[in-house]
Motif scaffolding. Sequence first.
Motif, mmCIF file in Angstrom:
data_model
loop_
_atom_site.group_PDB
_atom_site.id
_atom_site.type_symbol
_atom_site.label_atom_id
_atom_site.label_comp_id
_atom_site.label_asym_id
_atom_site.label_seq_id
_atom_site.Cartn_x
_atom_site.Cartn_y
_atom_site.Cartn_z
ATOM 1 N N SER A 82 0.823 -1.211 0.000
ATOM 2 C CA SER A 82 0.000 0.000 0.000
ATOM 3 C C SER A 82 0.857 1.261 0.000
ATOM 4 N N GLU A 83 2.119 1.155 0.405
ATOM 5 C CA GLU A 83 3.023 2.295 0.390
ATOM 6 C C GLU A 83 3.800 2.391 -0.915
ATOM 7 N N GLY A 84 3.429 1.567 -1.866
ATOM 8 C CA GLY A 84 4.064 1.643 -3.173
ATOM 9 C C GLY A 84 5.058 0.523 -3.394
ATOM 10 N N PRO A 85 5.401 0.285 -4.663
ATOM 11 C CA PRO A 85 6.304 -0.826 -4.986
ATOM 12 C C PRO A 85 7.772 -0.532 -4.718
ATOM 13 N N TRP A 396 6.804 6.724 -5.396
ATOM 14 C CA TRP A 396 7.821 7.560 -6.047
ATOM 15 C C TRP A 396 8.984 7.774 -5.078
ATOM 16 N N ASN A 397 9.847 6.777 -4.959
ATOM 17 C CA ASN A 397 11.026 6.836 -4.097
ATOM 18 C C ASN A 397 12.240 6.364 -4.879
ATOM 19 N N GLY A 398 13.398 6.908 -4.534
ATOM 20 C CA GLY A 398 14.612 6.535 -5.238
ATOM 21 C C GLY A 398 14.753 7.308 -6.530
ATOM 22 N N GLN A 405 14.405 -2.107 -14.209
ATOM 23 C CA GLN A 405 13.373 -3.114 -13.924
ATOM 24 C C GLN A 405 12.231 -2.535 -13.097
ATOM 25 N N HIS A 406 12.455 -1.392 -12.452
ATOM 26 C CA HIS A 406 11.442 -0.826 -11.553
ATOM 27 C C HIS A 406 11.356 0.691 -11.697
ATOM 28 N N PRO A 407 10.967 1.216 -12.864
ATOM 29 C CA PRO A 407 10.793 2.672 -12.999
ATOM 30 C C PRO A 407 9.545 3.119 -12.259
ATOM 31 N N TRP A 408 9.446 4.433 -12.019
ATOM 32 C CA TRP A 408 8.272 4.972 -11.339
ATOM 33 C C TRP A 408 7.030 4.812 -12.206
ATOM 34 N N SER A 409 5.947 4.495 -11.564
ATOM 35 C CA SER A 409 4.669 4.392 -12.263
ATOM 36 C C SER A 409 4.226 5.760 -12.749
ATOM 37 N N GLY A 410 3.791 5.829 -14.007
ATOM 38 C CA GLY A 410 3.322 7.079 -14.579
ATOM 39 C C GLY A 410 4.409 7.960 -15.143
ATOM 40 N N VAL A 411 5.658 7.485 -15.143
ATOM 41 C CA VAL A 411 6.794 8.267 -15.633
ATOM 42 C C VAL A 411 7.464 7.512 -16.777
ATOM 43 N N ASP A 412 7.679 8.181 -17.890
ATOM 44 C CA ASP A 412 8.393 7.603 -19.025
ATOM 45 C C ASP A 412 9.788 8.209 -19.096
ATOM 46 N N CYS A 413 10.788 7.367 -19.334
ATOM 47 C CA CYS A 413 12.176 7.804 -19.325
ATOM 48 C C CYS A 413 12.859 7.518 -20.655
ATOM 49 N N VAL A 423 16.547 11.046 -18.726
ATOM 50 C CA VAL A 423 15.673 12.218 -18.648
ATOM 51 C C VAL A 423 14.222 11.747 -18.695
ATOM 52 N N ILE A 424 13.313 12.623 -18.244
ATOM 53 C CA ILE A 424 11.879 12.315 -18.233
ATOM 54 C C ILE A 424 11.264 12.846 -19.527
ATOM 55 N N ASP A 425 10.655 11.964 -20.313
ATOM 56 C CA ASP A 425 10.040 12.431 -21.560
ATOM 57 C C ASP A 425 8.532 12.214 -21.599
#
Length: 628
Positions: A82-85, A396-398, A405-413, A423-425
């Motif tokens: 519940s605190e995120g992956p 959204w940590n780290g 293997q574990h990018p942030w959800s909702g963020v494309d890199c 970079v965030i695209d």
Amino acid sequence: MMMLRYTLACLLIFSFGLTSSSARQAPYSLRISCGARHNVKTPPTYVLWYKDIAYTGGVPANATPPSYITPPLKTLRYFPISEGPNNCYNIVRVPKGHYSVRIFFGIVDQPNFDKEPLFDISIEGTQIYSLKSGWSSHDDQVFAEARVFLMGGTSTICFHSTGHGDPAILSIEILQVDDQAYNFGQGWGEGVILRTATRLTCGTGKPRFDEDYSADRWGGDRFWNPMRSFGEGADSPRSTENTIKKASVSPNFYPEGLYQSALVSTDDQPDLTYSIDVEPNRNYSVWMHFAEIDATVTAEGKRVFDVVINGDTFFEDVDVIKMSGGRYTALVLNATVAVSGRTLTVVFQPKGGGHAIINAIELFEIITAEFKTLRDEVSALQKMRKALGLPSRFGWNGDPCVPTQHPWSGVDCQLDKNTSIWVIDGLDLDNQGLKGFLPNDISKLKHLQSINLSQNSIHGGIPASLGSITKLEVLDLSYNSFNGSIPETIGELTSLRILNLNGNSLSGKVPAAVGGMLLHRVRFNFTDNAGLCGIPGLPACGAHLSSGAKIGIAFGVSIAFLLLVLCALIWWKRRQNILRAQHIAARGAPYAKKRTNVSHDIQMTRHGHNNNHGQARTAVENGPSLLS
């Protein structure tokens, strides 16, 4: 010939000299007891473990140690899904240098908890390990360890859920080692991480840490798993109490006791063979330790053997006494091996009918460190997380882009190959229950090509700073609660192809530059904004006033209103004064009437007296009397 692919550690000994670390200051060390509320010391060495408050989130709980080699700590910290992956320990003020980072896993001492959670671990954005089923039953799998350079003054250690229980961490150790420790030659450096796959001490049944050997602290307190035998009848143990020369020297500072036990092959099985399961298609660094402690071998040429790894001969004619410089003297050989299968096998093959010997083996997986995300963009995302009220389930940590293997959800890199920086695209956060506002810091994400924040409850104005994201192609802010006018800077987005602002509370005239995008085949939707006007499909605008004119009108209306209120107040006060005067006059009316009647009687009396004398006049008629 594979001989060119090895490194003789004894050569390193001479290159660094036989100096001790005694003249150096003590290495930096930080040991964290996860979930602890107070600092604790543990026997037998009474080493200090710091509480972990303020390093991370998660939930503290009582711990069940999975192994007897686990530090004797009573608490751990676990991270519910519940605190995120992605959950991290962020440790600051770590001096720049080379470190051994070790993480011990734990089991939550509560019913209904997974007794063997499986998760991934990353250090500084690079994934180093994935827990495998059955880890709690193997002493050398209850922790993960890696040699890594920490050059940013911080250390970020993250745990990534894989859907198999909540990650649970018992302890974290960050121990400084020599900057040249485990230098395997070509390819080694700050961009390389060495993950410990195994570390064996041969010919003994006692597991030991460097601390148990009273070893130099610059060695990093390594754990040595005992290997009593490679197989039944395959070897026989040897041991000694004699002093071992050239053991605890720079840069690796091996404990002397490591070389005081060994395994020697037998006549029945002259080859000594060790096999270990490994990850396929990886590179491994193999470190082999020797010291001639067998009392029957007293001179050069008495024991000679080859070292063969996965079928390739890496070392020929190994003579420990000759290569080390004498008996009871340490010798270390290192080889780098590319493994395509799932097994790494080391064979020590004696020559001339003799026997092979081995004291210890270390095996490291060579991992190339991930490139990191542009720092300004990471900071911008963190500020957006707070401003938008992003739910904790996003985790959204780290680092947002690594481990890959574990990018942030909702963020494309995207990796910028010119700068070797991520970079965030893209931002894709539609329909996520966001209720905050969109901060100006979004403009720091200068590489964005797509923003989709539709179907949330984001309020406030659209930041004018969006116009500085020149690469933006898609901007979808539809079905939110944005208000105010459309910033004119949106018209500066020359790469824009799709602009959806429908379903908000926007007002005012659509800027001419934005309306002109129709000529550049930009698809946009402004419907369901009751106050917008000025382009085809929207109501016509009245006289368009500049922002300054609107402010002037508002100011004039405010002044007129204040004057009206002031006049009303003055009229009311005047009216109150009149009413008060009338009230006072009404109260004095009976007395005034009585005085009027008396005066009338006096006049009547005087009139009667004049009638009697015939020629008398009133005082009013005659004027005042003059006295002589």
